[in-house]
Design an enzyme around this catalytic site. Structure first.
Site, PDB file in Angstrom:
ATOM      1  N   ARG A  19       2.560  13.064   6.311  1.00  0.00           N
ATOM      2  CA  ARG A  19       3.761  13.057   5.473  1.00  0.00           C
ATOM      3  C   ARG A  19       4.053  14.438   4.889  1.00  0.00           C
ATOM      4  O   ARG A  19       5.209  14.886   4.906  1.00  0.00           O
ATOM      5  CB  ARG A  19       3.621  11.997   4.378  1.00  0.00           C
ATOM      6  CG  ARG A  19       3.794  10.575   4.900  1.00  0.00           C
ATOM      7  CD  ARG A  19       3.477   9.553   3.838  1.00  0.00           C
ATOM      8  NE  ARG A  19       2.060   9.584   3.467  1.00  0.00           N
ATOM      9  CZ  ARG A  19       1.547   8.971   2.410  1.00  0.00           C
ATOM     10  NH1 ARG A  19       2.345   8.287   1.606  1.00  0.00           N
ATOM     11  NH2 ARG A  19       0.265   9.040   2.158  1.00  0.00           N
ATOM     12  N   ASN A  37       5.020   5.915   4.687  1.00  0.00           N
ATOM     13  CA  ASN A  37       3.884   5.481   5.503  1.00  0.00           C
ATOM     14  C   ASN A  37       3.872   3.957   5.577  1.00  0.00           C
ATOM     15  O   ASN A  37       3.854   3.275   4.556  1.00  0.00           O
ATOM     16  CB  ASN A  37       2.586   5.987   4.850  1.00  0.00           C
ATOM     17  CG  ASN A  37       1.368   5.732   5.711  1.00  0.00           C
ATOM     18  OD1 ASN A  37       1.432   5.062   6.734  1.00  0.00           O
ATOM     19  ND2 ASN A  37       0.237   6.262   5.274  1.00  0.00           N
TER      20      ASN A  37
END
Length: 739
Positions: A19, A37
């Site tokens: 990320r 996520n």
């Protein structure tokens, strides 16, 4: 040209800095949107003129990620001003969790650089390094689902965690000396030792000859310098077993020969123990009495800081556990279990959720699948059923197949030990949770007395699911041969495994497709008097190989008593407590005993390993051995091999005879496999089994196969030994159930 979309990236994208990586690329390409996520996938809402360039950049991933697929869905969302990382949600769990990896070079620089706030901090890490599997409690992988969550971030760590410009942006393991886990030095009774710097004090203790247990990423090691090596071996009851060392690369290259591949492995993110040939085969005998030595580089901040203070160039580093037992992970256990061996304990207060031993590699082949390599995730299509493979009994691990992926656990050990069996059961529970698995099939070894088999049967009753028994050596071949829709000839050479006929197999040649392997060749059946007793004392096996008068005389000359020889002779004649075996391991053990190299096995594989070590200094002589047909199989006479061995004593040197044993066993066995492959029109021959760790045996068979113009197949992703069995069980059961 596309300017917006929902980008869905599936694979290993947890715990790998994915990320923050997406965020950095979004900043670079001026993309607005967000990333979130979802377990084994990330979803990116993206909008911007540079969308296509952004997509190409994302496809490269991070150093620790593994991308399985990238798909794009249309979207009409209103882009926000900027790009944001959203809080994780649960989702599909096919990505699992990455392995623990070594500290990266940038973090090493941080702990030694003046004015760095990580200066001298032992648990320094970033998005690209450090513990993962050993600290995770649940998925998705975020700080609150790890054991590092017990240590709230300080203001400076919080700033780095939230800063897109930082290498520790969303690094879940971020910690420093202000807010992170602490080190403690304890005496053997568990009492605190007063000192200003536990690492510096520990280095002095080690240099002074003391033995220290050290809590690492996945468990405790026992460490000492070379002057205390023999003392450590005696304390552990492993007086003959070689120990691994940790040292910096300069020292390792002074001690051992390392090929470019070895150096690459030593310095890889996995930092395994790499088995290397010594420059001087007689050097460092107290550490290793073989011609090889296991070496690893420091792989944590703690290790690097310790070596910065040590005067000794190397440390012996061995797992803190009895052979076959799981690694110790708790300080209280280390104090209570290691009192008679360890003088001090260097420990910390970060909880180890999942133990993980060091991986071992030789010549690029995995011997022990663990830290850095496991949990191992393999993409493979075995159908719709979710399968658990409970593995063998020795060198065990477990595997789960689900939705196109297999997940194999780190090394577990010998589950004859109650603690290790508990560890196996806990590992199944942990993996079941992390993969969200609901088992349809439980695959297990066909030996009914194996504790892994009994566990499989008990679990199948609890869950009400089907069990599939898998013959040990067929599981070996299933794990080795990747072309599941095609036939192969498979050679399995190892210690023991229950055969289809009730005998103990260990030198086998199969032909056919994985779900229909037929035994077409094997090593000669030999009497194994006393079962496990013959494994411990391989001289007992010699009565099965050679004429009684010759062996009786030899054993008496070695200190055997008349009545001991008579009892063994009578046992062989009556067949009482005698088992039939085709084990290659027992053949090599017997040759080692006959040559006086190793008469008693004190650790697994010792006679064969010592035979290999002696043989490496020898030159083989060619022997043509008897091959005969029996019960539709070609059989290599190992009695003939041992007769040649016996008759060469006094004529050839012991190293030459040892080399001849290995060469002629492998060369003649390869002849059978090649003949079967040619007669059946099968181009591929695959190898599996712990014996193939032996360089000379593996390479002799490789040479014969290549000279015959056939293809040699070895699966380098899994161990030759029983560490591949649970994976092979899943493959075999999956193919069988899908047909």
């Amino acid at each position: 040209m596309r300017k917006s979309g929902i980008i869905i990236i599936k694979g290993i994208v947890q715990g790998v800095g994915f990320r923050p990586f997406v965020y950095a690329q979004a900043e670079k390409y001026k993309i607005c949107g967000s990333v979130k996520n979802f377990g084994s996938e990330v979803r990116i809402n993206a909008y911007g003129d540079n969308f296509e360039d952004f997509l190409i950049a994302l496809s490269k991933g991070t150093p620790l990620s593994k991308i399985d697929s990238i798909t794009i869905e249309e979207t009409d969302f209103n882009p926000p001003n900027g790009f944001f990382i959203e809080k994780s949600s649960s989702g599909s769990l096919s990505g699992f969790i990455p392995q623990d990896v070594a500290i990266c070079d940038e973090c090493i620089d941080d702990i030694f650089r003046n004015k760095s706030r990580y200066k001298d901090y032992w648990a320094t890490s970033c998005v690209n390094c450090g513990p993962r599997y050993s600290i995770i409690t649940d998925v998705p992988y975020d700080r609150e689902r790890t054991t590092i969550d017990e240590f709230p971030m300080c203001r400076e760590c919080t700033q780095e965690y939230e800063s897109p410009a930082s290498r520790r942006h969303h690094a879940q393991t971020i910690a420093c000396s202000v807010c992170g886990p602490e080190l403690f030095l304890l005496d053997k009774e568990g009492n605190p030792v007063s000192c200003n710097d536990p690492i510096k004090h520990t280095a002095k203790l080690l240099d002074d000859g003391f033995i220290v247990s050290i809590k690492g990423i996945g468990g405790f090691h026992i460490a000492c310098t070379e002057i205390s090596a023999q003392k450590l071996k005696e304390c552990l009851g492993r007086t003959q077993q070689a120990l691994a060392i940790m040292a910096e690369d300069k020292t390792i290259l002074e001690i051992a020969d390392a090929e470019p591949l070895d150096i690459e492995l030593l310095k890889s993110p996995q930092h395994p123990i790499v088995v290397l040939y010594k420059k001087n085969r007689n050097s460092h005998p107290k550490i290793s009495n073989l011609d090889t030595i296991g070496c690893m580089l420091p792989y944590t901040g703690l290790h690097h800081l310790l070596f910065a203070e040590l005067k000794s160039p190397l440390l012996i580093m061995t797992s803190a556990n009895a052979p076959g037992n799981p690694m110790i992970t708790k300080t209280s256990t280390a104090v209570s279990k290691l009192k008679n061996c360890v003088d001090f304990h260097l420990t910390h207060n970060r909880h180890i959720e999942n133990r993980c031993d060091d991986s071992v590699v030789r010549e690029g082949y995995i011997i022990r699948l663990s830290r850095g390599y496991a949990p191992k995730r393999t993409k493979i299509d075995l159908g719709k059923n979710c399968i658990l493979g409970t593995g063998p009994e020795l060198y065990s691990n477990i595997s789960i197949y689900k939705d196109g992926f297999s997940y194999t656990s780190p090394h577990i050990g010998n589950i004859k030990n109650p603690q290790t069996l508990d560890y196996l059961e806990n590992t199944v529970s942990k993996f079941k949770k992390l993969t969200d698995a609901e088992f349809d099939i439980i695959a297990h070894d066909m030996h009914p007395q194996f504790l892994s088999t009994r566990y499989a049967m008990r679990l199948s009753e609890e869950l009400g699911v089907e069990t599939i028994p898998v013959q040990h050596h067929k599981a070996h071949i299933a794990a080795a041969f990747e072309k599941r829709d095609e036939p192969c000839v498979g050679i399995a050479l190892d210690g023991v495994g229950l055969g289809d006929d009730g005998a103990i197999w260990g030198g086998e040649i199969f032909a056919g497709q994985i779900n229909s392997l037929s035994r077409v060749g094997h090593l000669e059946y030999i009497d194994m008097p006393g079962g496990d007793l013959a494994t411990r004392f391989p001289e007992r096996m010699l009565f099965s190989f050679l004429p009684e008068d010759n062996i009786s005389e030899l054993l008496l000359s070695r200190g055997w008593k008349d009545n001991e020889v008579s009892i063994l002779e009578r046992q062989i004649k009556t067949g009482f407590n005698v088992f039939k075996t085709s084990s290659a391991g027992r053949v090599l053990d017997s040759a080692s005993a006959l040559l006086g190299i190793c008469k008693e096995r004190t650790y697994d594989g010792e006679p064969a390993m010592k035979l290999e070590s002696v043989a490496s200094a020898g030159t083989p002589e060619e022997w043509n051995l008897n091959i005969y047909e029996k019960d539709h199989c070609s059989v290599l006479s190992t009695k003939d091999l041992l007769k040649h061995t016996f008759s060469s004593i006094g004529r050839l040197s012991v190293p030459d005879i040892a080399a001849s044993v290995q060469y002629n066993l492998s060369r003649n066995f390869a002849k059978i496999a090649i003949s079967k492959a040619e007669n059946l029109g099968i181009p591929d021959i695959c190898l599996s089994g712990g014996v193939f760790i032996n360089h000379a045996i593996r390479e002799t068979i490789r040479d014969e196969i290549q000279k015959a113009g056939l293809n040699l197949i070895i699966n380098r992703e899994y161990p030759f030994g029983d560490g591949c069995i649970s994976y092979g069980q899943c493959i075999y059961a999956g193919i069988l159930s899908d047909n």
